[in-house]
Design a protein around this motif. Structure first.
Motif, mmCIF file in Angstrom:
data_model
loop_
_atom_site.group_PDB
_atom_site.id
_atom_site.type_symbol
_atom_site.label_atom_id
_atom_site.label_comp_id
_atom_site.label_asym_id
_atom_site.label_seq_id
_atom_site.Cartn_x
_atom_site.Cartn_y
_atom_site.Cartn_z
ATOM 1 N N GLY A 7 0.789 -1.229 0.000
ATOM 2 C CA GLY A 7 0.000 0.000 0.000
ATOM 3 C C GLY A 7 0.816 1.272 0.000
ATOM 4 N N TYR A 8 2.146 1.178 0.207
ATOM 5 C CA TYR A 8 2.970 2.389 0.272
ATOM 6 C C TYR A 8 3.250 2.867 -1.159
ATOM 7 C CZ TYR A 8 4.378 1.216 5.152
ATOM 8 O OH TYR A 8 4.436 0.925 6.507
ATOM 9 N N ALA A 9 2.225 3.334 -1.838
ATOM 10 C CA ALA A 9 2.361 3.663 -3.259
ATOM 11 C C ALA A 9 1.197 4.542 -3.699
ATOM 12 C CB ALA A 9 2.358 2.369 -4.081
ATOM 13 N N GLU A 10 1.373 5.169 -4.850
ATOM 14 C CA GLU A 10 0.260 5.978 -5.385
ATOM 15 C C GLU A 10 -0.856 5.097 -5.939
ATOM 16 O OE1 GLU A 10 1.819 10.117 -7.091
ATOM 17 O OE2 GLU A 10 2.873 8.403 -7.977
ATOM 18 N N PHE A 11 -0.489 3.893 -6.373
ATOM 19 C CA PHE A 11 -1.478 2.955 -6.922
ATOM 20 C C PHE A 11 -1.159 1.546 -6.417
ATOM 21 C CE2 PHE A 11 -1.389 6.342 -10.057
ATOM 22 C CZ PHE A 11 -2.736 6.545 -10.328
ATOM 23 N N VAL A 12 -2.193 0.729 -6.257
ATOM 24 C CA VAL A 12 -1.962 -0.684 -5.988
ATOM 25 C C VAL A 12 -3.052 -1.480 -6.716
ATOM 26 C CG1 VAL A 12 -3.198 -0.616 -3.752
ATOM 27 C CG2 VAL A 12 -1.548 -2.435 -4.200
ATOM 28 N N THR A 13 -2.620 -2.548 -7.354
ATOM 29 C CA THR A 13 -3.533 -3.377 -8.145
ATOM 30 C C THR A 13 -3.825 -4.648 -7.360
ATOM 31 O OG1 THR A 13 -2.384 -2.519 -10.049
ATOM 32 C CG2 THR A 13 -3.856 -4.370 -10.451
ATOM 33 N N LEU A 14 -5.101 -4.881 -7.075
ATOM 34 C CA LEU A 14 -5.459 -5.967 -6.151
ATOM 35 C C LEU A 14 -6.597 -6.817 -6.705
ATOM 36 C CD1 LEU A 14 -5.511 -3.853 -2.864
ATOM 37 C CD2 LEU A 14 -3.784 -5.555 -3.504
ATOM 38 N N PRO A 15 -6.646 -8.091 -6.291
ATOM 39 C CA PRO A 15 -7.822 -8.899 -6.616
ATOM 40 C C PRO A 15 -9.087 -8.208 -6.077
ATOM 41 C CG PRO A 15 -6.077 -10.272 -5.689
ATOM 42 C CD PRO A 15 -5.626 -8.844 -5.543
ATOM 43 N N ALA A 16 -10.145 -8.215 -6.864
ATOM 44 C CA ALA A 16 -11.362 -7.468 -6.512
ATOM 45 C C ALA A 16 -11.940 -7.891 -5.165
ATOM 46 C CB ALA A 16 -12.402 -7.655 -7.606
ATOM 47 N N ASP A 17 -11.738 -9.152 -4.794
ATOM 48 C CA ASP A 17 -12.288 -9.642 -3.518
ATOM 49 C C ASP A 17 -11.734 -8.871 -2.315
ATOM 50 O OD1 ASP A 17 -13.749 -11.593 -1.920
ATOM 51 O OD2 ASP A 17 -11.751 -12.281 -1.305
ATOM 52 N N LEU A 18 -10.554 -8.292 -2.475
ATOM 53 C CA LEU A 18 -9.912 -7.587 -1.357
ATOM 54 C C LEU A 18 -10.392 -6.145 -1.241
ATOM 55 C CD1 LEU A 18 -6.195 -8.740 -1.954
ATOM 56 C CD2 LEU A 18 -7.828 -9.695 -0.333
ATOM 57 N N VAL A 19 -11.156 -5.693 -2.221
ATOM 58 C CA VAL A 19 -11.504 -4.271 -2.321
ATOM 59 C C VAL A 19 -12.994 -4.093 -2.016
ATOM 60 C CG1 VAL A 19 -11.459 -2.250 -3.834
ATOM 61 C CG2 VAL A 19 -9.718 -4.035 -4.095
ATOM 62 N N VAL A 20 -13.284 -3.231 -1.038
ATOM 63 C CA VAL A 20 -14.663 -3.051 -0.567
ATOM 64 C C VAL A 20 -15.081 -1.597 -0.761
ATOM 65 C CG1 VAL A 20 -15.984 -2.965 1.606
ATOM 66 C CG2 VAL A 20 -14.608 -4.976 1.064
ATOM 67 N N PRO A 21 -16.306 -1.349 -1.240
ATOM 68 C CA PRO A 21 -16.743 0.043 -1.429
ATOM 69 C C PRO A 21 -16.793 0.789 -0.102
ATOM 70 C CG PRO A 21 -18.291 -1.494 -2.445
ATOM 71 C CD PRO A 21 -17.331 -2.312 -1.652
ATOM 72 N N LEU A 22 -16.505 2.056 -0.169
ATOM 73 C CA LEU A 22 -16.527 2.914 1.020
ATOM 74 C C LEU A 22 -17.705 3.873 0.870
ATOM 75 C CD1 LEU A 22 -14.600 3.121 3.431
ATOM 76 C CD2 LEU A 22 -13.323 4.857 2.164
ATOM 77 N N PRO A 23 -18.595 3.912 1.860
ATOM 78 C CA PRO A 23 -19.758 4.799 1.739
ATOM 79 C C PRO A 23 -19.335 6.266 1.710
ATOM 80 C CG PRO A 23 -20.022 3.256 3.574
ATOM 81 C CD PRO A 23 -18.617 3.127 3.111
ATOM 82 N N ASP A 24 -20.220 7.105 1.141
ATOM 83 C CA ASP A 24 -19.971 8.551 1.130
ATOM 84 C C ASP A 24 -19.761 9.041 2.552
ATOM 85 O OD1 ASP A 24 -20.319 8.601 -1.534
ATOM 86 O OD2 ASP A 24 -22.403 9.327 -1.474
#
Ligand SMILES: NC(=O)c1ccc[n+]([C@@H]2O[C@H](COP(=O)([O-])OP(=O)(O)OC[C@H]3O[C@@H](n4cnc5c(N)ncnc54)[C@H](OP(=O)(O)O)[C@@H]3O)[C@@H](O)[C@H]2O)c1
Length: 282
Positions: free
Chosen positions: A94-111
């Motif tokens: 995560g120490y980066a401007e971008f990170v490419t991850l499997p979608a399962d690891l990524v969760v939407p963040l509410p407004d």
């Protein structure tokens, strides 16, 4: 075609200094999400990663970019997200401007949930949930580091479930204890558990099989080693958005100051003391 580049911070060898690097952005493949990082949390495990005291599933690829926790946006859709990098298997930090991850690891963040507030949640929060699962339902609980990241989340989640969290200096036996510190402090927590009670530690490096934490007085210690749990992360994000859970942030630093963050987390001589998570902002 020119490769897209990003700033990241990592090491080129175990034990080497954390350096600012220019690295290619990895395009998202099928089933992956390219996350534009807005905030990356620093965890004690990151220090073990760069020192080489960490077990990955595969041989390590350098440069090694550490970091378990990010919040930012899905670059393809603009959706705010929070993600666990599952570094053990992905080696994507995560120490980066971008990170490419499997979608399962990524969760939407509410407004309305700030990236800086969400970033410290995945690793510490999933560990807290899994530590509570390990001790199951109890009436009284001792957490030996209740102000730390994992400890404070255990306290909040346990309290919300109706468990009484007992202060460390309150004498008397407890139904269960969770150790988030290790060493002698772990032993003291274990000793507070009533016979046939429950005990879990999240500091497995202090676990000595057959040693002082072997099954004793009818207590079988559980060692928690965090695993990705998407439903758990979704639950944590819901609590965060509802204001019923806070992962306290103690300091926000530019990404390029990651080495200073590691000095603070590692309690290096002369480093200031920070209570709460350190979050890096690219
Ligand atoms: N098993 C897993 O999968 C897993 C996952 C995540 C984390 N962990 C481990 O869990 C531990 C805690 O992580 P964290 O992110 O919560 O760290 P943290 O935020 O730095 O919290 C550490 C806590 O330990 C307390 N502490 C440290 N030394 C102490 C001592 N000698 N006596 C009493 N309290 C002491 C600190 O209290 P003060 O600040 O008041 O000193 C703080 O409350 C780390 O060892 C980490 O590697 C394991």
């Amino acid at each position: 075609m020119n490769e897209r580049e990003m700033i990241a911070v990592g090491v080129e060898t175990f034990g080497g200094p954390l350096r600012t690097l220019r690295l290619p952005v990895t395009a998202a493949g099928p089933g992956e999400v390219l996350v534009r990082v807005a905030a990356a949390a620093v965890n004690p495990a990151d220090l073990g990663m760069v020192a080489g005291r960490y077990r990955w599933n595969d041989e390590v690829r350098f440069p090694l970019v550490p970091g378990y926790d990010v919040a930012g946006t899905d670059e393809a859709t603009g959706q705010p997200v929070v993600a666990f990098t599952a570094h053990k298997s992905t080696q994507r930090g995560g120490y980066a401007e971008f990170v490419t991850l499997p979608a399962d690891l990524v969760v939407p963040l509410p407004d309305g949930v700030a990236a800086v507030d969400a970033a410290p949640l995945p690793l510490a929060g999933m560990t807290a949930l899994q530590a509570l699962d390990a001790i199951d339902e109890v009436d009284t609980l001792l957490v030996n580091g209740p102000r730390g990241a994992v400890g404070s989340l255990i306290v909040q989640l346990a309290t919300a479930r109706g468990t009484t969290v007992v202060p460390a200096d309150d004498p008397g036996p407890v139904d269960a204890a969770v150790d988030v510190v290790g060493g002698a402090v772990a032993r003291a927590a274990f000793d507070r558990v009533r016979d046939h009670g429950r005990y879990a530690t999240v500091v497995p490096e202090f676990w000595v099989p057959g040693g002082p934490f072997a099954a004793d007085r009818g207590i079988t210690p559980q060692v928690v080693s965090v695993r990705h749990d998407r439903n758990g992360l979704v639950e944590l994000v819901e609590h965060l958005a509802a204001g019923t859970l806070t992962a306290k942030v103690g300091l926000v630093l530019p990404l390029t100051d990651a080495a200073q963050a590691h000095r603070i987390v590692g309690r290096s001589e002369g480093a200031p003391k920070v209570t709460g998570k350190i979050v890096l902002v690219p």
